[in-house]
Write a protein that holds these residues in place. Structure first.
Motif, mmCIF file in Angstrom:
data_model
loop_
_atom_site.group_PDB
_atom_site.id
_atom_site.type_symbol
_atom_site.label_atom_id
_atom_site.label_comp_id
_atom_site.label_asym_id
_atom_site.label_seq_id
_atom_site.Cartn_x
_atom_site.Cartn_y
_atom_site.Cartn_z
ATOM 1 N N ASN A 1 0.819 -1.212 0.000
ATOM 2 C CA ASN A 1 0.000 0.000 0.000
ATOM 3 C C ASN A 1 0.852 1.260 0.000
ATOM 4 O O ASN A 1 0.484 2.266 -0.611
ATOM 5 N N ALA A 2 2.011 1.200 0.657
ATOM 6 C CA ALA A 2 2.944 2.332 0.591
ATOM 7 C C ALA A 2 3.432 2.528 -0.847
ATOM 8 O O ALA A 2 3.663 3.663 -1.280
ATOM 9 N N CYS A 3 3.570 1.424 -1.587
ATOM 10 C CA CYS A 3 3.949 1.523 -3.006
ATOM 11 C C CYS A 3 2.895 2.294 -3.797
ATOM 12 O O CYS A 3 3.225 3.166 -4.618
ATOM 13 N N TRP A 4 1.621 1.989 -3.551
ATOM 14 C CA TRP A 4 0.549 2.724 -4.241
ATOM 15 C C TRP A 4 0.602 4.213 -3.916
ATOM 16 O O TRP A 4 0.456 5.062 -4.798
ATOM 17 N N VAL A 5 0.808 4.521 -2.641
ATOM 18 C CA VAL A 5 0.859 5.929 -2.229
ATOM 19 C C VAL A 5 2.068 6.628 -2.849
ATOM 20 O O VAL A 5 1.971 7.771 -3.323
ATOM 21 N N ALA A 6 3.225 5.937 -2.865
ATOM 22 C CA ALA A 6 4.420 6.522 -3.479
ATOM 23 C C ALA A 6 4.200 6.772 -4.968
ATOM 24 O O ALA A 6 4.608 7.796 -5.508
ATOM 25 N N LEU B 1 4.256 10.889 2.147
ATOM 26 C CA LEU B 1 3.012 10.249 2.569
ATOM 27 C C LEU B 1 3.153 8.725 2.528
ATOM 28 O O LEU B 1 2.587 8.018 3.364
ATOM 29 N N ALA B 2 3.932 8.242 1.554
ATOM 30 C CA ALA B 2 4.206 6.804 1.499
ATOM 31 C C ALA B 2 4.992 6.357 2.735
ATOM 32 O O ALA B 2 4.739 5.277 3.290
ATOM 33 N N LEU B 3 5.925 7.168 3.178
ATOM 34 C CA LEU B 3 6.660 6.848 4.412
ATOM 35 C C LEU B 3 5.732 6.824 5.618
ATOM 36 O O LEU B 3 5.890 5.995 6.524
#
Length: 299
Positions: free
Chosen positions: A266-271, A278-280
């Motif tokens: 999900n962090a990948c999607w945000v990045a 925001l991904a962090l």
């Protein structure tokens, strides 16, 4: 009383709950980019809707795993007698009440956001219960049903504006969860190398799909790449070890690694669809999950 409260907590799988919250945050980031809406501005103005969907997802997930243990009570009495229901710590009837309340909270919070969110939460609840009560016994339909639940959870986040576009993105977590569920088939007895090979292939499809979708929509590969590499490392390391030494212990670690790495996916999607900081922030849910996994079972 304290022991019983811990029993209810164990039923809800606290270590897994941050992964549900991460699904929602990823879905929101994707939809805001697609609608050309600034994320920080939206978060400042609509934080109530964001929190409603986050807690809706967490409640539905928790209710789902409670009902999983309800339906598995007889099997767990043989294979996992230490669990809350077969051990007698939590009576089955109380577990049913607990799971029902959690799911009603989840549906109510979703309807509080948008009508579409509410409708998706109802479909998600049905999908969860059909998996728990029936489909998980099947070799193909079970993993597929479980994957659909996770895909619907991403759609729940994407529904925050009351409409859906690019719904096909939700198929990626369907494939990912299908892979994890395949691995888990050997968690008790081991000997599932064939499933692990298929899971490795499906993992590769997931990683490639994330990269291609982001490149198609935003061409943000340089921001995405560090998160995607971390994701690949975290899912393949325990998987390779489970293949080399195909024991229940290593298989369980591979399943746990896959589940907790949902946060990284999900962090990948945000990045890819938003920005690195925001991904962090989403990635910070991973150490929380890992900490909770030391205290509560993931599977």
């Amino acid at each position: 009383m304290k022991e019983k409260l811990l029993g209810f907590a164990r039923l809800a799988r606290p270590a897994n709950l941050p992964t549900a919250a991460a699904d929602i945050l990823a879905g929101i980031a994707i939809m805001l980019y697609l609608q050309n809406i600034d994320v920080l501005t939206f978060l400042g103005e609509q934080v109530g809707d964001v929190l409603s969907l986050v807690f809706s997802s967490v409640a539905l997930y928790a209710g789902g795993v409670v009902f999983n243990d309800v339906f598995d009570a007889e099997l767990d009495a043989v294979e996992r007698p230490e669990r809350a229901i077969p051990s007698g710590l939590i009576p089955k009837r109380e577990a049913i009440y607990f799971g029902t309340i959690l799911m009603l909270i989840g549906i109510t919070l979703a309807f509080k956001c948008t009508l579409l969110s509410g409708l998706i939460s109802v479909v998600l609840t049905i999908a969860i219960l059909t998996y728990d009560g029936y489909f998980k016994q099947f070799g193909f339909a079970g993993p597929l049903n479980m994957g659909i639940c996770r895909g619907l959870n991403l759609l729940l986040g994407m529904s925050i504006l009351g409409s859906l576009t690019n719904w096909y993105i939700s198929l990626v977590p369907v494939v990912y969860i299908f892979a994890i569920t395949l691995i888990s088939r050997g968690e008790v007895h081991g000997d599932n190398k064939k499933h692990i090979v298929w899971a490795g292939i499906l993992y590769a499809i997931v990683v490639l799909s994330i990269a291609l979708i982001v490149m198609q929509q935003k061409d943000n590969l340089l921001v995405l790449l560090p998160f995607l590499l971390l994701f690949g490392f975290l899912i393949y390391s325990p998987l390779i070890k489970a293949y080399k030494e195909n024991s229940p212990k290593n298989i369980k670690k591979a399943v746990m690694g896959g589940v907790l790495s949902l946060v990284v996916m999900n962090a990948c999607w945000v990045a890819g669809f938003s920005n690195w900081y925001l991904a962090l922030a989403v990635l910070l849910l991973l150490p929380l999950s890992m900490l909770l996994s030391k205290l509560f079972a993931v599977t």
